[in-house]
Design an enzyme around this catalytic site. Sequence first.
Site, PDB file in Angstrom:
ATOM      1  N   LYS A 306       0.747  -1.197   0.080  1.00 44.89           N
ATOM      2  CA  LYS A 306       0.040  -0.095  -0.011  1.00 44.89           C
ATOM      3  C   LYS A 306       0.989   1.244  -0.022  1.00 44.89           C
ATOM      4  O   LYS A 306       1.493   1.575   1.093  1.00 44.89           O
ATOM      5  CB  LYS A 306      -0.998   0.076   1.213  1.00 44.89           C
ATOM      6  CG  LYS A 306      -1.819   1.271   1.469  1.00 44.89           C
ATOM      7  CD  LYS A 306      -2.736   1.151   2.263  1.00 44.89           C
ATOM      8  CE  LYS A 306      -4.003   2.099   2.445  1.00 44.89           C
ATOM      9  NZ  LYS A 306      -3.529   3.126   1.977  1.00 44.89           N
ATOM     10  N   ARG A 327      -8.001  11.071  -6.339  1.00 47.15           N
ATOM     11  CA  ARG A 327      -9.420  10.253  -5.799  1.00 47.15           C
ATOM     12  C   ARG A 327     -10.469  10.934  -5.713  1.00 47.15           C
ATOM     13  O   ARG A 327     -11.632  10.232  -5.920  1.00 47.15           O
ATOM     14  CB  ARG A 327      -8.711  10.132  -4.402  1.00 47.15           C
ATOM     15  CG  ARG A 327      -9.960   9.354  -3.568  1.00 47.15           C
ATOM     16  CD  ARG A 327      -9.473   9.823  -1.992  1.00 47.15           C
ATOM     17  NE  ARG A 327     -10.210   8.945  -1.183  1.00 47.15           N
ATOM     18  CZ  ARG A 327     -11.369   8.939  -0.937  1.00 47.15           C
ATOM     19  NH1 ARG A 327     -12.343   9.832  -1.534  1.00 47.15           N
ATOM     20  NH2 ARG A 327     -12.297   7.946  -0.084  1.00 47.15           N
TER      21      ARG A 327
HETATM   22  P1  ATP Z   1     -10.345   5.972   1.924  1.00 45.18           P
HETATM   23  O1  ATP Z   1     -10.190   4.508   2.173  1.00 45.18           O
HETATM   24  O2  ATP Z   1     -11.485   6.703   2.617  1.00 45.18           O
HETATM   25  O3  ATP Z   1      -9.890   6.270   0.640  1.00 45.18           O
HETATM   26  P2  ATP Z   1      -7.997   7.218   2.230  1.00 45.18           P
HETATM   27  O4  ATP Z   1      -8.203   7.986   0.924  1.00 45.18           O
HETATM   28  O5  ATP Z   1      -7.327   7.869   3.463  1.00 45.18           O
HETATM   29  O6  ATP Z   1      -9.264   6.511   2.656  1.00 45.18           O
HETATM   30  P3  ATP Z   1      -6.573   4.669   2.466  1.00 45.18           P
HETATM   31  O7  ATP Z   1      -7.513   4.521   3.491  1.00 45.18           O
HETATM   32  O8  ATP Z   1      -5.145   5.374   3.234  1.00 45.18           O
HETATM   33  O9  ATP Z   1      -7.104   6.098   1.663  1.00 45.18           O
HETATM   34  O10 ATP Z   1      -6.296   3.614   1.595  1.00 45.18           O
HETATM   35  C1  ATP Z   1      -6.719   3.652   0.302  1.00 45.18           C
HETATM   36  C2  ATP Z   1      -5.854   4.202  -0.656  1.00 45.18           C
HETATM   37  O11 ATP Z   1      -4.579   3.693  -0.638  1.00 45.18           O
HETATM   38  C3  ATP Z   1      -6.191   4.209  -2.100  1.00 45.18           C
HETATM   39  O12 ATP Z   1      -7.139   5.243  -2.261  1.00 45.18           O
HETATM   40  C4  ATP Z   1      -4.944   4.689  -2.769  1.00 45.18           C
HETATM   41  O13 ATP Z   1      -4.564   6.086  -3.101  1.00 45.18           O
HETATM   42  C5  ATP Z   1      -4.013   4.042  -1.986  1.00 45.18           C
HETATM   43  N1  ATP Z   1      -3.215   2.700  -2.523  1.00 45.18           N
HETATM   44  C6  ATP Z   1      -1.880   2.562  -2.280  1.00 45.18           C
HETATM   45  N2  ATP Z   1      -1.532   1.530  -2.627  1.00 45.18           N
HETATM   46  C7  ATP Z   1      -2.662   0.786  -3.279  1.00 45.18           C
HETATM   47  C8  ATP Z   1      -2.891  -0.400  -3.743  1.00 45.18           C
HETATM   48  N3  ATP Z   1      -1.840  -1.525  -4.083  1.00 45.18           N
HETATM   49  N4  ATP Z   1      -4.041  -0.559  -4.101  1.00 45.18           N
HETATM   50  C9  ATP Z   1      -4.912   0.238  -3.968  1.00 45.18           C
HETATM   51  N5  ATP Z   1      -4.820   1.472  -3.388  1.00 45.18           N
HETATM   52  C10 ATP Z   1      -3.869   1.868  -2.971  1.00 45.18           C
END
Ligand code: ATP
Length: 652
Positions: A306, A327
Amino acid sequence: LKVLAQYNPIKDAGWEKGNPLPYMVLAKTFEKIESTSSRLTIIEHLTNLFRSIMILGTTQDLITTIYLSINKIGPSYLGKELGIGDKILISAISESTGRSLQFVKQELKKVGDLGIIAQNSRMTQKVMFQPPPLTMASVLAKFKQIADLSGNASQKKKSELIKSLLVACKDCETLYIIRSLQGKLRIGLAERSVLLALSKAVLCTPYFNKSEFPPKVMDIRKTMRLEEFEEKLLDAVAKVTRAYSQLPNYDLMVPMLVKENGLSTILHDCSLEVGVPVKPMLAQPTTGISQMLDRFTDMEFTCEFKYDGERAQIHCLENGNVTIYTRNLEDYTGKYPDIIQNVKKFIGPTVKSFILDCEAVGYDPATNKILSFQVFSSRPKKNVTMDKIKIPACVFAFDLLYLNGKSLIDEPLVKRREVLYENFIESPGVFSFAKHSNISDVNDIQAYLEEAVEGNCEGLMVKTLKEKSIYEPSRRSYNWLKIKKDYLQGMTDSLDLVPIGAWYGKGKRTGTYGAYLLACYDEDNDEFQTCCKIGTGFSDEQLSMFTETLKPHVINQPRNMFRVNDQIKPDVWFSPTAVWEVLAADLSISPIHTAASGAVDPNKGIALRFPRFIRIREDKNPEDATSSEQVVDMYKNQKINNTANQSNKDED
Ligand code: ATP
């Protein structure tokens, strides 16, 4: 349907079939919507409006009405918005009503709403001749013209256009024209409500007697049972919502929906289009590896790193034109000239057009290492030129949604990944596939997680690989689970919350807001529900900056869509605009906060204990804030025992 039959905005506004649709139809509906706090009634009024236009007006009338209902002038991803400043509106109101500038300014201090002031001033003014009534089409066209004007020289032209709207206003039209121009319609119509009303209108339209004017509803009970209707409605909403997340553009979607049998073909007709951003699929949090394994029993899954950067949806047309969306579906092409330049380096010879789902991450070519999000976020955001780039972006691709004219979102991940690997080429420091491993042993996953964290990643994304592994636009899906390093240290996930109120600072913080009231978003009720008062984690600069940026969004009283306990009385209220990431020690049951009220305790909500500000989430809209459903999940998932000692306390 009873409500639908009782009130007809078209009749109320005196629209004659065959004439252009008057703006008054919408203004009257807004008035009805504003007079109620019941979401069901709001939806009924909106449905009523849409279905009336569907029967009596044109498809273009419906599209125009939808945009004006959500205070937009076109698809959000095109980035054109209204948001006219008070100064220019004050002078336009003064000039079009004959009131002095000073009077309007004084009234603004007293009343706090320029819309109301304009409406009251308008009523006292005698006019020599009345310009033709405002039509829905003319209002949207003028709004577009106003939003297109830029630069100092444009102020005069803007003011002329605004005045031409104001002098033609009648009745409550003035109020809504002014508020729309400000970009603060304040009637609490989220896109979700619009999609629900649109689905309902499409479903109901065959049940209206078109030979009458205005058409009356036929008794649907003669045709189907209520349960059957409700089932059909759920199906319609699911289809329309998914279609919109695949193609978030009403100009393209509505004609497909309102045509004969539109509902049955909408998902096929509104497939992805290169250049139109797809609402991204989102992940569910998990408390750790064992919870993840419980969810994925008997299903093949894959673990991906991630990456901690910024989501980048890269679109490339056959003519080589590239656009990059965040996003939030914002066009960030101007932020990433380096990625645009690098596209030709990572596409294979077979690739003509594509949509890639990626994370853009800061990269240090000297050490070949990924940089932290903090470092990466210091990159400039707009109109960036190559010479301004100090931190190059490396793209980590984790999904391929579209290739050479074909949508891939209904294919399983294993297939999408195969096509991705076949058609794109890794290039160190420029483009890589998200690192993955199809491991299933707990110890291996633990070791992989540690490897990800050591490599400056946030943790792992665990995704179903074959079964139940299609790409689900805009859904927070259980088929994508995130395991962050923080969860393993016993911390809850961070929350993304919306400031809806503030208290004036004292002592060192005099002159700025010293504490804020934060809310999560309840999608089902379209409500912002409070979950903490926060005063920790802000630097002095941030406190001054937020005071400045939030001041223009101060409102007189809490909106209908705020759910706030009477005991909470901030000094000022804000329109929901910003989203802040916040960490907390844990979550507890609260007698005064309203987040997810009734979900874990019949009369109490959930609050954050010891909340601490982390950062602004520029890539999120208020409706993308942590949902009350997520708050409940987080509360239930927290490792520490939530019972006895903290249940009745609220740190506020
Ligand atoms: P939300 O889940 O509300 O989008 P957020 O924007 O804070 O929360 P996270 O919960 O941290 O995001 O996790 C989802 C985000 O992780 C994705 O929107 C993407 O930007 C990022 N990401 C990084 N690596 C990956 C991956 N391998 N697959 C999918 N998403 C990834």
